[in-house]
Design a protein around this motif. Sequence first.
Motif, PDB file in Angstrom:
ATOM      1  N   ASP A  71      -3.969 -44.340  33.275  1.00 25.67           N
ATOM      2  CA  ASP A  71      -5.199 -43.609  33.598  1.00 25.67           C
ATOM      3  C   ASP A  71      -5.997 -44.223  34.736  1.00 25.67           C
ATOM      4  O   ASP A  71      -6.666 -43.512  35.488  1.00 25.67           O
ATOM      5  N   PRO A  79      -8.396 -36.023  35.899  1.00 28.62           N
ATOM      6  CA  PRO A  79      -9.226 -37.033  35.228  1.00 28.62           C
ATOM      7  C   PRO A  79      -8.646 -38.442  35.359  1.00 28.62           C
ATOM      8  O   PRO A  79      -7.456 -38.652  35.154  1.00 28.62           O
ATOM      9  N   GLN A  81     -10.179 -42.039  34.162  1.00 27.75           N
ATOM     10  CA  GLN A  81     -11.334 -42.676  33.542  1.00 27.75           C
ATOM     11  C   GLN A  81     -11.083 -44.115  33.123  1.00 27.75           C
ATOM     12  O   GLN A  81     -11.952 -44.721  32.501  1.00 27.75           O
ATOM     13  N   SER A  84     -12.194 -45.170  29.714  1.00 28.74           N
ATOM     14  CA  SER A  84     -13.604 -45.464  29.419  1.00 28.74           C
ATOM     15  C   SER A  84     -14.459 -44.211  29.355  1.00 28.74           C
ATOM     16  O   SER A  84     -14.232 -43.247  30.100  1.00 28.74           O
ATOM     17  N   ARG A  85     -15.496 -44.254  28.501  1.00 30.05           N
ATOM     18  CA  ARG A  85     -16.482 -43.168  28.441  1.00 30.05           C
ATOM     19  C   ARG A  85     -17.411 -43.185  29.648  1.00 30.05           C
ATOM     20  O   ARG A  85     -18.023 -42.167  29.978  1.00 30.05           O
ATOM     21  N   LEU A  87     -16.765 -43.321  32.642  1.00 28.95           N
ATOM     22  CA  LEU A  87     -16.271 -42.474  33.732  1.00 28.95           C
ATOM     23  C   LEU A  87     -16.020 -41.041  33.243  1.00 28.95           C
ATOM     24  O   LEU A  87     -15.194 -40.323  33.811  1.00 28.95           O
ATOM     25  N   GLU A  88     -16.752 -40.636  32.218  1.00 27.62           N
ATOM     26  CA  GLU A  88     -16.626 -39.288  31.658  1.00 27.62           C
ATOM     27  C   GLU A  88     -16.649 -38.237  32.767  1.00 27.62           C
ATOM     28  O   GLU A  88     -17.568 -38.205  33.582  1.00 27.62           O
ATOM     29  N   TYR A  90     -14.906 -37.948  35.428  1.00 29.87           N
ATOM     30  CA  TYR A  90     -14.597 -38.354  36.810  1.00 29.87           C
ATOM     31  C   TYR A  90     -13.257 -37.781  37.272  1.00 29.87           C
ATOM     32  O   TYR A  90     -12.229 -37.977  36.627  1.00 29.87           O
ATOM     33  N   GLU A 117      -9.601 -49.879  27.619  1.00 35.21           N
ATOM     34  CA  GLU A 117     -10.687 -49.589  28.555  1.00 35.21           C
ATOM     35  C   GLU A 117     -10.712 -50.614  29.699  1.00 35.21           C
ATOM     36  O   GLU A 117     -10.768 -51.824  29.457  1.00 35.21           O
ATOM     37  N   TYR A 316     -20.675 -49.435  37.829  1.00 35.03           N
ATOM     38  CA  TYR A 316     -20.870 -48.354  36.852  1.00 35.03           C
ATOM     39  C   TYR A 316     -22.311 -48.389  36.387  1.00 35.03           C
ATOM     40  O   TYR A 316     -22.687 -49.115  35.477  1.00 35.03           O
ATOM     41  N   GLY A 322     -19.487 -40.459  36.889  1.00 37.87           N
ATOM     42  CA  GLY A 322     -19.438 -40.709  35.455  1.00 37.87           C
ATOM     43  C   GLY A 322     -20.723 -40.332  34.739  1.00 37.87           C
ATOM     44  O   GLY A 322     -21.527 -39.544  35.222  1.00 37.87           O
TER      45      GLY A 322
ATOM     46  N   ASN B  78     -18.947 -36.033  42.286  1.00 32.84           N
ATOM     47  CA  ASN B  78     -18.904 -36.624  40.949  1.00 32.84           C
ATOM     48  C   ASN B  78     -20.261 -37.176  40.491  1.00 32.84           C
ATOM     49  O   ASN B  78     -20.359 -37.717  39.385  1.00 32.84           O
TER      50      ASN B  78
END
Lengths: 479, 99
Positions: A71, A79, A81, A84-85, A87-88, A90, A117, A316, A322, B78
């Motif tokens: 991923d 997608p 990510q 990870s959450r 990068l929801e 992304y 993650e 982040y 994200g 994004n």
Amino acid sequence: MSATDVTLLSAAAAARAVQRGELSPAELFQAYRAAAAADELNAYLWVADEAQAPEAPAGAPLGGVPLAVKDLFCTAGVPSQAGSRILEGYRPPYTASVVARLAAAGAPLLGKTNQDEFAMGSSNENSAFGPVLNPWDRTRVPGGSSGGSAAAVAAGSAPWALGTDTGGSIRQPAALCGIVGLKPTYGTVSRYGMIAFASSLDQAGPLTRDVTDAALLLAHMVGQDERDSTSIGFPGEIALPRSDSLAGIRLGVPEELSGAGVGIEPGVLDAFGATLKLAESLGATVETCRLPHAPHALSAYYVLAPAEASSNLARYDGVRYGARVEDGGLVGMYTQTRSAGFGPEVKRRIMLGTYSLSSGYYDAYYGRAQRVRTKIAEDFASAFERFDFVVTPTSPSVAFELGAKTADPLSMYLNDYCTVPMSLAGIPAISIPNGLSAGLPTGFQLCGPAFSENRVLEAAFALEQAIGFDAAGARSDGG
Amino acid sequence: MIDREQVLHVARLARLELTDDEVGRMSEELSAVLGHIEKIGELDLDGVLPTTHVVEVSNALRSDVVEPSLAPAVALANAPAVADGGFLVPSPQAGADPS
């Protein structure tokens, strides 16, 4: 050929079948697409749909054999990510260089695979999307962090896969799933478009059913990339291995990474010993060697990698991509976004890295760890004056049960004991299936000097032929 | 080793807010990991140069030629919030952190 027959072919055999006109790339893609869509191991976070079946480039060296991709490789519009959450949602505007390079060589994107993650973990239990199950025993972990890639290849829902290795994240899951995993020399494969964990250690590599497939995929991964300032490419070409002999090869076995007192399971040591005997029967000499600083590699690694991560993951913050959690002001937004978006292991490593880089602790931790790294590289350099390769078990244990180590971070970190030294030294290392212990796969790790991939692959191939590992236990159809 | 107060200090540096429960657990877990790491303090490393990178490449720059890059709309696609061709963020003054 039936769809099942097609997925039984190795990637190299499938590519040859396409090139001979015996198999259509579209048929191959659909067979794997269906297998990936039917996956029950939680190995995939995204699978290409039927409409995305690509046009096969005529005469492409990789024959249209589709590729599962961890991923954390950015893939345009798909997608990405890093498990990870934070990068929801992304969907990157660009594709990682190595993924683009492989697609151009005829390995189109099949799906994105589950992972710990931000590649932080050795069991895949740190994924925000739930753990991956080991295809040999679904109550056990597949290893990590490239656990989805390893499980998919072992189960036969992907012909081959891309992973990344920072301290063992290709080799350890390959060992626990009974497949081949190769971490190339640092700098041979571009990191552009790989969501960064620890930039001085991260390296992309193949996870495959056999050594030949690893060589074939790697041959089309390496190369200098002007978008990665640490990329140097590979001097020459990666060749397909053919050797069936280890005549004249000197294998060094470091006591520090394979001795009785270092915490390696007896069954894993037995399998390792059996392969050393096979190596001798193929003409190799096997002798003890010393890597005096290797016992300190894990300590150095768990300073350096979290330190780099704490810096890399500063990006982040809810501004450019994200998830975002509003909290009135700017700093509150950063803090709430990060606190909600990162999982417990990522927070732990950011904390560890921030601490070791903070005023008053820098010299005692980060500065010392960098010096230990120098000593570890020197240990390997001395060993390679006497030996062609250094060999160890890949992982101290076979696949453990889900949940067995989640409550104790340090016991989880010890999974990387045998794989971290090579990462710190930046040298190539391969894990090949080494027989079973209590019905579960074990891995044999072989490493050589920087840029010795061709020799590493030759030796691994000769051993693979002699070991004759039966991977059918991972396939629900009984293979 | 690393107490609650240090955990809270480091969390602030890292822009993380931990619950009371997380602070306690983090203190225990980081102390255990640091206890293992501190063994490198026993090594004699006088005169050993640090390794920051295993690759001997410095100042790797591509040729200075104008190339296309991401269009603004693509680069912004994004973002959680945008305005006037830029990333929209809350005011740094609102709810300001004293640090």
